[in-house]
Design a protein around this motif. Sequence first.
Motif: not given
Length: 426
Positions: A148-169
Motif C-alpha cells: 500500500y505504501e509503495f503504491m500510494y507513493f507511486f500515485i501521489f508522490k508522498d509518504n502514505g504511512d499513517f500508522i507508524s508512531n515510533r521515535t528515538f532519542g
Amino acid sequence: MNRKLQAFDRYYIILAFFLPISSYLLIPSVQGTTFGYLLTFLLPVFVLLYKNKRGEFYFDFMRIMVVFIFVNMTAQMVLGFRQNVSLEGLRLVDENLQPIMMRSSMITQSIYLVACFILFVFVKNFYNEEWDKYIFRGAILISIYGLYEFMYFFIFKDNGDFISNRTFGDGSFKGSLFQTYTVAGMTLQRVKSLTGEPSMFALTILPFWIYAARLKKKFLSLLFFTLLILSNSTTAFLGIAIYFLLIGSKILKSPIKMYLVFSSMFIGSLIIGFEKISTIFQTNVVEKLSGQDVSGGARTEFMQQHIDYFMNMPFFNKLFGLGFGYVRSTDFFSTLLVNTGLIGITLFTLLFFYPVFKLGKTDKEVGLKYSLIVLYIAMMISVPEFSYLSTWLFLGIAYYYVKQQKIARINYAKERKQRISMQKVS
C-alpha cells in the motif's frame, strides 16, 4: 486440558498477527511497547496454566538467563578492574561517554533481548504444527501495508504511512524512515512497512519467504519475494543470493536442473537487459558492501572502528566484552564482538548453527535451516537488529524439531530395550 490448549492457541494466533510490527507503539513515549513485546512479556504468566510443560519452559529460560547474566557480569567485573577506560571511537547506544560501568543502555537493550528469550523458549516448548497456518498472518499484514505504501507513493508522490508512531532519542528522530530510489527514470519508495526501515523489513520477511517457498506456498512466496525486491535493500539482495546459493548447492548435483536454471537466468537477462542488471547490481550490492556509497562507507567505517577497538582491549575483555548493550554498529558482528567478546559471539553462533546441523531433511526442516543461515549472515554483515521477534520465532521452531528428534530417539531406545528384554524372557 483441551480447553486450555485451545485458549493457548488463540493467544498465539493474536501474537503471530502482531509479532512483525515494530514501528507502532501503544504508548509512544515508552520504547518497547509494541503489541508483540507486550504479548510476549505476558507469556510467562500464561504458561503457569500448564503444569505438564511449565517446568520445561522455566528451566530453559533460566538456563539462558544464567549464561547471559554470567557473561555480562563477568564483563563488568573485568571492566571494573581496569584503569582509565575510554569509550571514545565507539558507536554507543547511549551517546554519553559516562558512566563507564552499568550504563542504562545495558538495561534497556537487555529488556528487548529477554523478550526474545521468552518467545524462543515458549515456541520451543509449545509449538504446534497447526500453528503454521497462522505463522504467516503477521508477515502478510506488513507485506500488504508495505505494498500500500509503495503504491500510494507511486500515485501521489508522498509518504502514505499513517500508522507508524515510533521515535528515538529526544523524539526528533523518526523510527520509520521514508526513503526512495530511482529505476529507469522512475522514483519509487523503498518498502519498509511497519518495521522502521527497508533493511529491517528485509530481515523480518526473509525467513517467512524461505519458509513459504519450502512449504510450497507459491502465492505467499511470490508476494514476499516481490516485496523484498521492492525494498531495494542490500539485506534483501544478500539474503536472496544466499538462499539461491544454498539451493544451487543441491541443484548443481543435477546437470538437467543446472541447465534449466542458467538458461532461465540467461533468457531473463536478455529480456531485462544486461546493462540494467549490471547497473542495479553495482548500485545496490557492490557499492554498498564495498563501502563506495554513503551507506556502505559508513557501514565499513563503523565496523572497522569497532574491530580496532576490540583488538586494543585487554585479553579478558576480548573474551567477555564490555557488556551487552554498550555499542550498536551497522553490523551485528562487530557489535557482538565489543559487547560480549569472543565468548558471546561464539555462543550466539552456536545457538543458530546447532539446529542447522541437527535438523532433518524434510521440506520444513530444510526451510528452517536455510532461514537460520540467511538470518545469521544478514545480521552479521548488514543488520545489527537482534530483537526482531520473527527471528526468534523461527529459531524456536527449529529447536522444537530438534527436541522432537531427541524424544523420538529416546522412545526408540526404550522400545528397543523392551523388545530385547521380552526376547530374553521368552
